[in-house]
Scaffold this motif. Structure first.
Motif, short mmCIF file in Angstrom:
data_model
loop_
_atom_site.label_atom_id
_atom_site.label_comp_id
_atom_site.label_asym_id
_atom_site.label_seq_id
_atom_site.Cartn_x
_atom_site.Cartn_y
_atom_site.Cartn_z
N TRP A 243 58.26 69.80 5.14
CA TRP A 243 56.93 70.38 5.19
C TRP A 243 56.76 71.22 6.45
CZ3 TRP A 243 54.13 68.71 9.42
CH2 TRP A 243 54.47 67.46 9.96
N PHE A 244 55.79 72.15 6.36
CA PHE A 244 55.48 73.07 7.45
C PHE A 244 53.98 73.06 7.68
CE2 PHE A 244 54.00 77.28 8.77
CZ PHE A 244 54.77 77.50 9.91
N ALA A 245 53.56 73.10 8.95
CA ALA A 245 52.13 73.05 9.26
C ALA A 245 51.78 74.07 10.32
CB ALA A 245 51.73 71.66 9.74
N LEU A 246 50.65 74.74 10.13
CA LEU A 246 50.02 75.53 11.18
C LEU A 246 48.96 74.66 11.84
CD1 LEU A 246 49.56 78.96 9.35
CD2 LEU A 246 51.33 78.34 11.02
N ASP A 247 48.99 74.56 13.16
CA ASP A 247 48.16 73.61 13.89
C ASP A 247 47.22 74.34 14.85
OD1 ASP A 247 49.90 71.60 12.78
OD2 ASP A 247 51.31 72.03 14.41
N GLY A 248 46.03 73.79 15.02
CA GLY A 248 45.09 74.31 16.00
C GLY A 248 44.26 73.19 16.58
N VAL A 249 43.88 73.32 17.85
CA VAL A 249 43.05 72.31 18.49
C VAL A 249 42.11 72.98 19.50
CG1 VAL A 249 44.81 71.84 20.25
CG2 VAL A 249 43.04 70.14 19.79
N TYR A 250 40.86 72.50 19.52
CA TYR A 250 39.88 72.94 20.51
C TYR A 250 39.37 71.69 21.23
CZ TYR A 250 35.45 74.39 22.57
OH TYR A 250 34.42 74.62 23.45
N PHE A 251 39.31 71.72 22.55
CA PHE A 251 38.80 70.58 23.29
C PHE A 251 37.93 71.05 24.44
CE2 PHE A 251 42.92 71.68 24.97
CZ PHE A 251 42.79 71.60 26.35
N SER A 252 36.95 70.25 24.78
CA SER A 252 36.02 70.59 25.86
C SER A 252 35.57 69.31 26.55
CB SER A 252 34.81 71.36 25.31
OG SER A 252 34.04 70.53 24.46
N GLY A 253 35.04 69.48 27.76
CA GLY A 253 34.54 68.34 28.52
C GLY A 253 35.44 68.02 29.69
#
Length: 317
Positions: A243-253
């Motif tokens: 399997w193949f995945a495109l990943d994204g993450v947003y974090f704050s604080g």
């Protein structure tokens, strides 16, 4: 050539203000905790009951540390090589699949930068804080044997997890920067996974809470506000099981304080990357991942690449 290799940047109060010390340690926590900022696909996928997973991996990351321009710190860069050993066990929870994870990290870390135009450097190596996680699927992932699992087809899965980091890593209260954080952290997360044929779409918001470090350098108390994060993935699964995945993450604080004095160093960062998993045989598989920073307010802006080997055994394997 760099000098003062064994001297921490904020040990000399004449060189760095209180606010600078707070910002520095907060950002180094972000740098040494780079793995926590990476997206992790398939955390809530269904797994047959009674399986064990042994995972050994390595992650290399390098980048820069973004500071408040009002501080007298410039050209701050770091690189880190981390090794991770993990054990995962699947089990039945109220008729749905669940997992328990134990993760033990070890790493080497080096940072360089200019403080008041003078070069400073810090290097360290050893064990980081171990992490424990329990993941419970609530709907859409029935607890199945290996035999029954062959006929399972995913639709919508909703789950929750709690990850706890214990203050057992390498820590020296005479040093500003350490691999262990000398504090607990607690990360509750909600996971949603929806499949359409070979495609799967995942979303996982989370919040990470921290206890105070009451043995911070100089006998001070260091505290950090919670981190909020949301990660998303688009996966495609091939008939072979790869399997193949495109990943994204947003974090704050993550705003920090020292002895109750707070500084405006809140982080708001975005990352993107991909993951590829390749089965070798029935028991073994490899996973390659890579990610990079897209936007960074303060904190670590880095690129990372990782490789992990997984061995599974248990009922039916």
């Amino acid at each position: 050539m760099m000098h003062n290799q064994n001297r921490d940047w904020a040990r000399d109060p004449g060189r760095l203000s209180l606010g600078g010390a707070i910002a520095t340690i907060a950002l180094l926590f972000a740098a040494t905790g780079a793995k926590a900022q990476d997206a992790e696909p398939r955390s809530y996928s269904n797994t047959p009951m009674g399986l064990n997973f042994l995972i050994a991996g390595t992650l290399y990351s390098e980048g820069k540390i973004a500071f408040d321009p009002n501080l007298s710190i410039a050209d701050a860069k770091f690189n880190s090589a981390a090794e991770v050993l993990a054990y995962v066990r699947s089990f039945d929870f109220a008729g749905q699949s669940a997992k328990f994870d134990l993760i033990v990290p070890a790493s080497s870390f080096a940072a360089q930068g200019l403080v008041n135009s003078q070069p400073h450097e810090r290097e360290m190596a050893g064990l980081g804080d171990p992490r424990f996680r329990v993941s419970l699927n609530l709907i859409g992932a029935p607890a199945l044997s290996v035999k029954d699992f062959t006929s399972y087809r995913q639709d919508l899965i909703v789950g929750v997890s709690l990850q706890v980091s214990a203050p057992l890593g390498q820590y020296d209260d005479s040093k500003l920067f350490n691999l262990g954080n000398n504090r607990w952290s607690f990360k509750p997360e909600l996971g949603i996974s929806k499949a359409w044929g070979p495609w799967t779409f995942e979303l996982a918001p989370s919040v990470t809470f921290f206890s105070a470090n009451t043995a911070f350098v100089g006998g001070n108390t260091f505290a950090q506000a919670p981190f909020c994060a949301v990660q998303g993935h688009i996966l495609y699964t091939f008939p072979s099981g790869a399997w193949f995945a495109l990943d994204g993450v947003y974090f704050s604080g993550g705003r920090t304080s020292l002895n109750g004095v707070t500084i405006d160093n809140e982080q708001r960062n975005t990352r993107a990357g991909f993951t590829v998993a390749l089965p070798i045989d029935r028991n073994n598989s490899l996973k390659l991942s890579a990610s990079t920073g897209i936007t960074t307010r303060t904190g670590s802006d880095f690129s990372a690449v990782g490789l992990a080997w997984q061995y599974r055994w248990g009922n039916g394997y």
